[in-house]
Motif scaffolding. Structure first.
Motif, mmCIF file in Angstrom:
data_model
loop_
_atom_site.group_PDB
_atom_site.id
_atom_site.type_symbol
_atom_site.label_atom_id
_atom_site.label_comp_id
_atom_site.label_asym_id
_atom_site.label_seq_id
_atom_site.Cartn_x
_atom_site.Cartn_y
_atom_site.Cartn_z
ATOM 1 N N HIS A 93 97.708 60.093 -40.275
ATOM 2 C CA HIS A 93 98.907 59.538 -39.656
ATOM 3 C C HIS A 93 98.843 59.690 -38.140
ATOM 4 C CE1 HIS A 93 100.637 59.454 -43.679
ATOM 5 N NE2 HIS A 93 100.316 60.721 -43.808
ATOM 6 N N ALA A 94 98.735 58.577 -37.440
ATOM 7 C CA ALA A 94 98.837 58.599 -35.988
ATOM 8 C C ALA A 94 100.297 58.404 -35.596
ATOM 9 C CB ALA A 94 97.985 57.487 -35.377
ATOM 10 N N TYR A 95 100.656 58.956 -34.449
ATOM 11 C CA TYR A 95 101.972 58.690 -33.876
ATOM 12 C C TYR A 95 101.869 57.361 -33.142
ATOM 13 C CZ TYR A 95 106.465 59.732 -31.625
ATOM 14 O OH TYR A 95 107.778 59.708 -31.214
ATOM 15 N N ALA A 96 102.729 56.416 -33.484
ATOM 16 C CA ALA A 96 102.574 55.042 -33.013
ATOM 17 C C ALA A 96 103.819 54.555 -32.292
ATOM 18 C CB ALA A 96 102.263 54.117 -34.191
ATOM 19 N N MET A 97 103.623 53.569 -31.410
ATOM 20 C CA MET A 97 104.720 53.024 -30.612
ATOM 21 C C MET A 97 104.712 51.503 -30.663
ATOM 22 S SD MET A 97 105.377 53.163 -26.505
ATOM 23 C CE MET A 97 104.383 51.678 -26.289
ATOM 24 N N LEU A 98 105.896 50.939 -30.777
ATOM 25 C CA LEU A 98 106.108 49.497 -30.683
ATOM 26 C C LEU A 98 106.970 49.202 -29.463
ATOM 27 C CD1 LEU A 98 107.028 48.698 -34.387
ATOM 28 C CD2 LEU A 98 104.951 47.968 -33.235
ATOM 29 N N ALA A 99 106.641 48.144 -28.735
ATOM 30 C CA ALA A 99 107.451 47.706 -27.610
ATOM 31 C C ALA A 99 108.440 46.651 -28.093
ATOM 32 C CB ALA A 99 106.570 47.131 -26.504
ATOM 33 N N ALA A 100 109.659 46.722 -27.590
ATOM 34 C CA ALA A 100 110.717 45.819 -28.053
ATOM 35 C C ALA A 100 110.357 44.356 -27.848
ATOM 36 C CB ALA A 100 112.023 46.153 -27.342
ATOM 37 N N HIS A 101 109.766 44.021 -26.691
ATOM 38 C CA HIS A 101 109.490 42.599 -26.448
ATOM 39 C C HIS A 101 108.499 42.042 -27.455
ATOM 40 C CE1 HIS A 101 105.525 43.213 -24.538
ATOM 41 N NE2 HIS A 101 106.054 44.251 -23.919
ATOM 42 N N ASP A 102 107.554 42.860 -27.947
ATOM 43 C CA ASP A 102 106.612 42.393 -28.965
ATOM 44 C C ASP A 102 107.318 42.139 -30.291
ATOM 45 O OD1 ASP A 102 104.499 42.566 -27.165
ATOM 46 O OD2 ASP A 102 104.001 44.620 -27.745
ATOM 47 N N VAL A 103 108.189 43.062 -30.674
ATOM 48 C CA VAL A 103 108.928 42.917 -31.937
ATOM 49 C C VAL A 103 109.839 41.698 -31.888
ATOM 50 C CG1 VAL A 103 110.691 43.985 -33.410
ATOM 51 C CG2 VAL A 103 108.812 45.372 -32.503
ATOM 52 N N TYR A 104 110.593 41.562 -30.792
ATOM 53 C CA TYR A 104 111.518 40.444 -30.688
ATOM 54 C C TYR A 104 110.788 39.097 -30.729
ATOM 55 C CZ TYR A 104 114.916 43.977 -29.076
ATOM 56 O OH TYR A 104 115.742 45.065 -28.969
ATOM 57 N N GLN A 105 109.704 38.983 -29.985
ATOM 58 C CA GLN A 105 108.997 37.705 -29.931
ATOM 59 C C GLN A 105 108.349 37.368 -31.266
ATOM 60 O OE1 GLN A 105 109.139 35.556 -27.209
ATOM 61 N NE2 GLN A 105 108.436 34.209 -28.850
ATOM 62 N N ALA A 107 109.268 38.367 -34.274
ATOM 63 C CA ALA A 107 110.292 38.005 -35.255
ATOM 64 C C ALA A 107 110.836 36.607 -34.986
ATOM 65 C CB ALA A 107 111.415 39.036 -35.227
ATOM 66 N N ARG A 108 111.067 36.295 -33.725
ATOM 67 C CA ARG A 108 111.596 34.967 -33.399
ATOM 68 C C ARG A 108 110.603 33.872 -33.780
ATOM 69 N NH1 ARG A 108 114.545 34.942 -27.600
ATOM 70 N NH2 ARG A 108 115.301 32.963 -28.455
ATOM 71 N N ASP A 109 109.324 34.117 -33.552
ATOM 72 C CA ASP A 109 108.306 33.130 -33.927
ATOM 73 C C ASP A 109 108.271 32.942 -35.442
ATOM 74 O OD1 ASP A 109 107.644 32.833 -31.275
ATOM 75 O OD2 ASP A 109 105.855 34.096 -31.366
ATOM 76 N N ARG A 110 108.346 34.053 -36.182
ATOM 77 C CA ARG A 110 108.322 33.958 -37.644
ATOM 78 C C ARG A 110 109.521 33.179 -38.159
ATOM 79 N NH1 ARG A 110 106.017 37.729 -40.817
ATOM 80 N NH2 ARG A 110 106.431 36.146 -42.406
ATOM 81 N N ILE A 111 110.695 33.483 -37.610
ATOM 82 C CA ILE A 111 111.922 32.842 -38.077
ATOM 83 C C ILE A 111 111.922 31.349 -37.748
ATOM 84 C CG2 ILE A 111 114.430 32.764 -37.716
ATOM 85 C CD1 ILE A 111 114.181 35.884 -37.267
ATOM 86 N N SER A 112 111.511 31.002 -36.534
ATOM 87 C CA SER A 112 111.526 29.588 -36.128
ATOM 88 C C SER A 112 110.498 28.760 -36.885
ATOM 89 C CB SER A 112 111.284 29.469 -34.622
ATOM 90 O OG SER A 112 109.996 29.948 -34.279
ATOM 91 N N ALA A 113 109.454 29.393 -37.416
ATOM 92 C CA ALA A 113 108.416 28.665 -38.155
ATOM 93 C C ALA A 113 108.840 28.324 -39.579
ATOM 94 C CB ALA A 113 107.123 29.477 -38.178
ATOM 95 N N THR A 117 115.356 28.904 -42.119
ATOM 96 C CA THR A 117 115.874 30.117 -41.485
ATOM 97 C C THR A 117 116.176 29.815 -40.022
ATOM 98 O OG1 THR A 117 113.720 30.975 -40.764
ATOM 99 C CG2 THR A 117 114.436 31.546 -42.991
ATOM 100 N N SER A 118 117.138 30.529 -39.467
ATOM 101 C CA SER A 118 117.483 30.320 -38.059
ATOM 102 C C SER A 118 118.041 31.600 -37.463
ATOM 103 C CB SER A 118 118.510 29.187 -37.918
ATOM 104 O OG SER A 118 119.715 29.509 -38.588
ATOM 105 N N LEU A 119 117.807 31.747 -36.165
ATOM 106 C CA LEU A 119 118.361 32.839 -35.376
ATOM 107 C C LEU A 119 119.307 32.218 -34.360
ATOM 108 C CD1 LEU A 119 118.501 35.778 -34.268
ATOM 109 C CD2 LEU A 119 116.443 35.245 -32.939
ATOM 110 N N LYS A 120 120.586 32.586 -34.436
ATOM 111 C CA LYS A 120 121.601 32.010 -33.562
ATOM 112 C C LYS A 120 122.037 33.070 -32.557
ATOM 113 C CE LYS A 120 123.214 28.999 -37.314
ATOM 114 N NZ LYS A 120 122.705 27.737 -36.775
ATOM 115 N N LEU A 121 121.758 32.845 -31.280
ATOM 116 C CA LEU A 121 122.107 33.788 -30.223
ATOM 117 C C LEU A 121 123.486 33.476 -29.658
ATOM 118 C CD1 LEU A 121 118.718 34.002 -28.278
ATOM 119 C CD2 LEU A 121 119.549 35.490 -30.111
#
Length: 387
Positions: A93-105, A107-113, A117-121
Motif C-alpha cells: 500500500h502506497a500513500y497516494a494523492m489525487l489532484a482535484a482538477h484531474d478528478v473533476y476533468q 469525471a466531466r469527460d466521462r459524463i459528457s461522453a 447523463t448530464s452534469l448541470k452547473l
C-alpha cells in the motif's frame, strides 16, 4: 430553465463534488463492465465552474474509479513530535494523492461522453419532495423529477449544532522551493506542534525536489471558524528554506464528530460527509467514499435492471468502529496536550498493514485491538464510561 416535462430522469445526484462524481463514475464503470443498461442520470452542482481547490489522499489498495489519475505516491509515511519520528512503509500500500482538477476533468469527460447523463452547473437544490412514484427536485432554475435521488450536499449547521467535538481546520500551500530538504519518498502525516489546549500539526507532502504541499492543521473545539493560514506561512518561514513561491492554496473546515443521514426513504438516500462517509477521528474520506459509491452504483444498476427503484442507505463503517472514534475524540478533547504521544505510540505499536486498514476505514477487529493496546488504558477507560 428546468421543467418537469423535459427533465425526468432515473437518477438525480444532488451535488457534484467528490461523492456525487464518484457515484456517477462508478455507475458508468459498472454499466460498461457488465454490459448493462445505463440509467438516465443528472448531476446537479451549485458551482458554475470547477477549480483545483483541494487534494485527496489515501492508501492504495481500495478499488477506486479514479486510480489512473494518481498524481504522486509515497512508499513511506511518518508522524513526529518534539524531534522524534515514527516511520512506516508497506510493499502493498502506497500513500497516494489525487489532484482535484484531474478528478473533476476526468469525471466531466466521462459524463459528457454518455448520451443519457448530464452534469448541470449553477443549479442549487432547495428541496427534495418524495412524491408517490418519483422524487421532485426544487431548484433555483425550476423543477425536475427522478425515480430516485442521492443527496450529497454537505450537512447544514442545524445538523451539526448539537455536537460536542472538534473541527479539523486546515490551510495548505503548494509551494515552489528548490532545495526544500524534505525526504522525497516520505509523506509526513503529522508533525505535531506544541499546544496546550488543542492538537495542531504540519502535514507535508514532497512532490519532487522543488515542489511540496504544506498544510497547517488544527483539531479545534471552538467551532471551526477562525483562519489558520498565517500559521502555515509562519511555519514555512521558520524552516529557513530560502526563497519560495506559493503556487496554489487550499483550506477547509471538517466536522470531527459522527453524522447520520438526514433522510430515511427508499427513493432518497444521503451521500458524502452528511451521510457519515468522512471518518470522524481522522478526517479521511476518500477510501470510504469509493467503497460506498460502488455499493450505491450497484444498487442503481439493479434498480434499472429490475424496475424496482428502491435504495438502501449504506453504512460507511461498522458501529463498533464509530464507538471507538467517539471514545478517542472524547479523550482527545480532555487531554489535547498529551495526544501527540498517543499518535506516536499507535504508529510504533501497530504495524503498517494494521494502520493502513484502520485509516482506510476497513480494520479487522484484530487491528482495532492492536491499536487500542497502544493507548493509555486509564485515560480511555474513563472516556469510555463517561459523557
Amino acid at each position: 430553465m428546468l421543467n418537469n416535462e423535459g427533465n425526468q430522469y432515473d437518477v438525480a445526484i444532488v451535488g457534484g463534488g467528490l461523492s456525487g462524481l464518484s457515484i456517477a463514475c462508478w455507475l458508468l464503470d459498472l454499466a460498461t463492465d457488465r454490459d448493462q443498461p445505463m440509467p438516465s442520470m443528472c448531476i446537479l452542482e451549485p458551482r458554475t465552474e470547477y477549480e483545483n481547490d483541494r487534494t485527496w489522499c489515501f492508501w492504495q489498495g481500495v478499488p477506486n474509479t479514479f486510480d489512473s489519475l494518481v498524481a504522486r505516491r509515497w512508499s513511506r509515511w511518518q508522524v513526529g513530535f518534539d524531534g522524534k519520528y515514527i516511520t512506516q512503509s508497506s510493499n502493498q500500500h502506497a500513500y497516494a494523492m489525487l489532484a482535484a482538477h484531474d478528478v473533476y476533468q476526468y469525471a466531466r469527460d466521462r459524463i459528457s461522453a454518455c448520451s443519457n447523463t448530464s452534469l448541470k452547473l449553477g443549479i442549487e437544490v432547495s428541496e427534495l419532495i418524495d412524491n408517490p412514484g418519483a422524487v421532485e427536485i426544487i431548484t433555483n432554475h425550476g423543477r425536475l423529477r427522478a425515480r430516485v435521488a442521492i443527496d450529497s450536499r454537505p450537512p447544514g449547521l442545524d445538523q451539526m449544532a448539537a455536537h460536542k467535538g472538534f473541527w479539523q481546520r486546515f490551510s495548505g500551500h503548494e509551494v515552489y522551493c528548490p532545495g526544500h530538504g524534505l525526504e522525497i519518498e516520505t509523506a509526513t502525516l503529522m508533525d505535531f506542534q506544541a499546544c496546550d489546549d488543542h492538537v495542531r500539526f504540519v502535514y507535508a507532502l514532497p512532490f519532487d525536489k522543488e515542489r511540496c504541499l504544506i498544510e497547517w492543521t488544527e483539531f479545534d473545539p471552538s467551532g471551526g471558524t477562525s483562519d489558520c493560514s498565517s500559521n502555515a506561512m509562519d511555519w514555512l518561514r521558520s524552516q529557513n528554506w530560502g526563497k519560495h513561491e506559493v503556487l496554489r492554496t487550499e483550506s477547509g473546515s471538517l466536522p470531527m464528530f459522527p453524522l447520520q443521514p438526514r433522510t430515511q426513504s427508499p427513493r432518497i438516500v444521503n451521500a458524502g460527509v452528511g451521510a457519515g462517509w468522512m471518518r470522524p477521528a481522522t478526517g479521511y474520506q476518500f477510501a470510504t467514499c469509493q467503497r460506498v459509491s460502488k455499493i450505491l452504483a450497484e444498487q442503481l444498476l439493479a434498480a434499472k435492471k429490475h424496475g424496482v427503484w428502491h435504495l438502501q442507505q449504506p453504512k460507511p463503517r461498522p458501529d463498533w468502529l464509530n464507538w471507538m472514534d467517539t471514545i478517542f475524540l472524547r479523550a482527545l478533547r480532555r487531554h489535547p496536550a498529551t495526544a501527540p504521544r498517543w499518535f506516536l505510540s499507535m504508529f510504533s505499536g501497530a504495524n503498517a498493514e494494521q494502520m493502513v486498514r484502520f485509516m482506510n476505514d476497513e480494520p479487522r477487529l484484530s487491528d482495532a485491538l492492536a491499536i487500542a493496546r497502544t493507548l493509555p488504558k486509564t485515560t480511555f477507560l474513563k472516556a469510555a464510561f463517561s459523557v
